[in-house]
Motif scaffolding. Sequence first.
Motif, PDB file in Angstrom:
ATOM      1  N   VAL A 128      29.295  19.764 -21.921  1.00 48.51           N
ATOM      2  CA  VAL A 128      28.984  18.482 -22.558  1.00 48.51           C
ATOM      3  C   VAL A 128      30.067  17.445 -22.257  1.00 48.51           C
ATOM      4  O   VAL A 128      29.791  16.244 -22.232  1.00 48.51           O
ATOM      5  CB  VAL A 128      28.812  18.656 -24.085  1.00 48.51           C
ATOM      6  CG1 VAL A 128      28.655  17.311 -24.784  1.00 48.51           C
ATOM      7  CG2 VAL A 128      27.588  19.526 -24.377  1.00 48.51           C
ATOM      8  N   GLY A 129      31.253  17.904 -21.974  1.00 50.33           N
ATOM      9  CA  GLY A 129      32.331  16.976 -21.652  1.00 50.33           C
ATOM     10  C   GLY A 129      32.016  16.110 -20.443  1.00 50.33           C
ATOM     11  O   GLY A 129      32.459  14.951 -20.364  1.00 50.33           O
ATOM     12  N   PHE A 130      31.239  16.644 -19.521  1.00 48.41           N
ATOM     13  CA  PHE A 130      30.922  15.875 -18.322  1.00 48.41           C
ATOM     14  C   PHE A 130      29.951  14.722 -18.618  1.00 48.41           C
ATOM     15  O   PHE A 130      29.823  13.797 -17.823  1.00 48.41           O
ATOM     16  CB  PHE A 130      30.364  16.801 -17.243  1.00 48.41           C
ATOM     17  CG  PHE A 130      31.397  17.775 -16.741  1.00 48.41           C
ATOM     18  CD1 PHE A 130      32.370  17.385 -15.841  1.00 48.41           C
ATOM     19  CD2 PHE A 130      31.426  19.081 -17.221  1.00 48.41           C
ATOM     20  CE1 PHE A 130      33.343  18.268 -15.397  1.00 48.41           C
ATOM     21  CE2 PHE A 130      32.392  19.978 -16.784  1.00 48.41           C
ATOM     22  CZ  PHE A 130      33.348  19.573 -15.871  1.00 48.41           C
ATOM     23  N   LEU A 131      29.261  14.793 -19.768  1.00 52.39           N
ATOM     24  CA  LEU A 131      28.457  13.639 -20.193  1.00 52.39           C
ATOM     25  C   LEU A 131      29.375  12.460 -20.507  1.00 52.39           C
ATOM     26  O   LEU A 131      29.046  11.309 -20.209  1.00 52.39           O
ATOM     27  CB  LEU A 131      27.627  13.997 -21.436  1.00 52.39           C
ATOM     28  CG  LEU A 131      26.541  15.058 -21.274  1.00 52.39           C
ATOM     29  CD1 LEU A 131      25.831  15.276 -22.605  1.00 52.39           C
ATOM     30  CD2 LEU A 131      25.539  14.660 -20.207  1.00 52.39           C
ATOM     31  N   ILE A 132      30.511  12.770 -21.112  1.00 50.29           N
ATOM     32  CA  ILE A 132      31.489  11.715 -21.408  1.00 50.29           C
ATOM     33  C   ILE A 132      32.065  11.170 -20.106  1.00 50.29           C
ATOM     34  O   ILE A 132      32.222   9.958 -19.930  1.00 50.29           O
ATOM     35  CB  ILE A 132      32.606  12.259 -22.314  1.00 50.29           C
ATOM     36  CG1 ILE A 132      32.016  12.721 -23.649  1.00 50.29           C
ATOM     37  CG2 ILE A 132      33.688  11.215 -22.547  1.00 50.29           C
ATOM     38  CD1 ILE A 132      32.997  13.456 -24.527  1.00 50.29           C
ATOM     39  N   GLY A 133      32.372  12.071 -19.188  1.00 44.90           N
ATOM     40  CA  GLY A 133      32.908  11.653 -17.903  1.00 44.90           C
ATOM     41  C   GLY A 133      31.968  10.732 -17.148  1.00 44.90           C
ATOM     42  O   GLY A 133      32.412   9.805 -16.461  1.00 44.90           O
ATOM     43  N   SER A 134      30.657  10.953 -17.299  1.00 44.86           N
ATOM     44  CA  SER A 134      29.691  10.104 -16.602  1.00 44.86           C
ATOM     45  C   SER A 134      29.666   8.689 -17.179  1.00 44.86           C
ATOM     46  O   SER A 134      29.258   7.741 -16.505  1.00 44.86           O
ATOM     47  CB  SER A 134      28.288  10.723 -16.695  1.00 44.86           C
ATOM     48  OG  SER A 134      27.812  10.704 -18.032  1.00 44.86           O
ATOM     49  N   VAL A 135      30.105   8.542 -18.439  1.00 44.67           N
ATOM     50  CA  VAL A 135      30.153   7.223 -19.074  1.00 44.67           C
ATOM     51  C   VAL A 135      31.446   6.496 -18.728  1.00 44.67           C
ATOM     52  O   VAL A 135      31.442   5.309 -18.401  1.00 44.67           O
ATOM     53  CB  VAL A 135      30.006   7.350 -20.607  1.00 44.67           C
ATOM     54  CG1 VAL A 135      30.231   6.004 -21.277  1.00 44.67           C
ATOM     55  CG2 VAL A 135      28.624   7.881 -20.960  1.00 44.67           C
ATOM     56  N   THR A 136      32.562   7.224 -18.796  1.00 41.73           N
ATOM     57  CA  THR A 136      33.860   6.583 -18.577  1.00 41.73           C
ATOM     58  C   THR A 136      34.167   6.357 -17.106  1.00 41.73           C
ATOM     59  O   THR A 136      35.027   5.547 -16.754  1.00 41.73           O
ATOM     60  CB  THR A 136      34.988   7.433 -19.170  1.00 41.73           C
ATOM     61  OG1 THR A 136      35.031   8.705 -18.490  1.00 41.73           O
ATOM     62  CG2 THR A 136      34.777   7.658 -20.664  1.00 41.73           C
ATOM     63  N   GLY A 137      33.475   7.087 -16.241  1.00 39.51           N
ATOM     64  CA  GLY A 137      33.767   6.972 -14.814  1.00 39.51           C
ATOM     65  C   GLY A 137      34.876   7.902 -14.366  1.00 39.51           C
ATOM     66  O   GLY A 137      35.218   7.968 -13.186  1.00 39.51           O
ATOM     67  N   ASP A 138      35.434   8.671 -15.303  1.00 34.88           N
ATOM     68  CA  ASP A 138      36.471   9.656 -15.001  1.00 34.88           C
ATOM     69  C   ASP A 138      35.928  11.028 -15.390  1.00 34.88           C
ATOM     70  O   ASP A 138      35.907  11.380 -16.574  1.00 34.88           O
ATOM     71  CB  ASP A 138      37.742   9.338 -15.793  1.00 34.88           C
ATOM     72  CG  ASP A 138      38.897  10.274 -15.451  1.00 34.88           C
ATOM     73  OD1 ASP A 138      38.657  11.266 -14.735  1.00 34.88           O
ATOM     74  OD2 ASP A 138      40.025  10.008 -15.883  1.00 34.88           O
ATOM     75  N   PRO A 139      35.468  11.835 -14.433  1.00 37.72           N
ATOM     76  CA  PRO A 139      34.781  13.091 -14.743  1.00 37.72           C
ATOM     77  C   PRO A 139      35.602  14.079 -15.561  1.00 37.72           C
ATOM     78  O   PRO A 139      35.039  14.887 -16.292  1.00 37.72           O
ATOM     79  CB  PRO A 139      34.461  13.666 -13.356  1.00 37.72           C
ATOM     80  CG  PRO A 139      34.460  12.492 -12.440  1.00 37.72           C
ATOM     81  CD  PRO A 139      35.505  11.571 -12.980  1.00 37.72           C
ATOM     82  N   THR A 140      36.931  14.029 -15.444  1.00 36.50           N
ATOM     83  CA  THR A 140      37.764  15.033 -16.113  1.00 36.50           C
ATOM     84  C   THR A 140      38.770  14.444 -17.102  1.00 36.50           C
ATOM     85  O   THR A 140      39.510  15.192 -17.743  1.00 36.50           O
ATOM     86  CB  THR A 140      38.546  15.857 -15.067  1.00 36.50           C
ATOM     87  OG1 THR A 140      39.404  14.981 -14.321  1.00 36.50           O
ATOM     88  CG2 THR A 140      37.591  16.558 -14.102  1.00 36.50           C
ATOM     89  N   GLY A 141      38.801  13.139 -17.255  1.00 32.01           N
ATOM     90  CA  GLY A 141      39.784  12.511 -18.138  1.00 32.01           C
ATOM     91  C   GLY A 141      39.668  12.951 -19.587  1.00 32.01           C
ATOM     92  O   GLY A 141      40.668  12.989 -20.312  1.00 32.01           O
ATOM     93  N   TRP A 142      38.479  13.311 -20.030  1.00 33.15           N
ATOM     94  CA  TRP A 142      38.251  13.712 -21.414  1.00 33.15           C
ATOM     95  C   TRP A 142      39.046  14.964 -21.799  1.00 33.15           C
ATOM     96  O   TRP A 142      39.332  15.195 -22.971  1.00 33.15           O
ATOM     97  CB  TRP A 142      36.765  13.959 -21.659  1.00 33.15           C
ATOM     98  CG  TRP A 142      36.141  14.901 -20.658  1.00 33.15           C
ATOM     99  CD1 TRP A 142      35.592  14.575 -19.452  1.00 33.15           C
ATOM    100  CD2 TRP A 142      36.014  16.320 -20.780  1.00 33.15           C
ATOM    101  NE1 TRP A 142      35.134  15.705 -18.805  1.00 33.15           N
ATOM    102  CE2 TRP A 142      35.379  16.776 -19.603  1.00 33.15           C
ATOM    103  CE3 TRP A 142      36.375  17.240 -21.757  1.00 33.15           C
ATOM    104  CZ2 TRP A 142      35.092  18.129 -19.382  1.00 33.15           C
ATOM    105  CZ3 TRP A 142      36.091  18.586 -21.552  1.00 33.15           C
ATOM    106  CH2 TRP A 142      35.454  19.013 -20.365  1.00 33.15           C
TER     107      TRP A 142
END
Length: 223
Positions: A128-142
């Motif tokens: 699910v973390g990669f859903l956040i990455g798709s929004v922020t533009g940083d796939p792993t920053g979360w």
Amino acid sequence: MSGEAEEVAHDTVEAAVRAQLAKAFGGVRGIIEAAVPTVAFTISWITTEELKLSLIISITLSVLLLVARIAQRSTPQFVINSLIGIAIGAFFASRTGDAKDYFLPGILWNAGYAVAMLLSIVTRWPVVGFLIGSVTGDPTGWRKDPGIVKLCSRLTWLLLVPCVVRVAVQLPVWLFGGGDKAVAALGVAKIAMGWPLQVAALGAMLWVLGRGRTPLKPPVAPA
């Protein structure tokens, strides 16, 4: 520009994940499109016991649903996913000559998906973390925020549970069942434990998301 617009629209992790989850589910139409071919296959097999005819009816309905999507210029993603699954199931069943093998790929898919999600949680890379990455533009920053990792792990657990339930119920029927009863039981189980369980998982995820407001930090722009 589109990435910047999304960042402005979603100022919390919860809002971002809710928006992405809404896109990931096909709504009422997606639920119907996923169920119709399976219902048709199950009813056709029970009434005719003709495997080839049942497979043709199921695949034809899927293709018609896809054509309707294309004609209406709406996203065909959910129909294509369903059609691929049906085609693989048809291949299995036609190769073995056993109608219950139509449901085997779905069982294997859920088992594999459950294992993958469990590994993602254990390794602290919850999917699910990669859903956040798709929004922020940083796939792993979360991953830099332990609170976000913990939230995403909880949400991934909620996605994992329906997969485990499906396998736990359907696999014994496939292994030990036979004849019309097994096909009927697998058809009913696939429909009853498909979108209904997925919607229940979505509801639980939205409930969890509704309880918090974790700030969404956009990636730092390079100097």
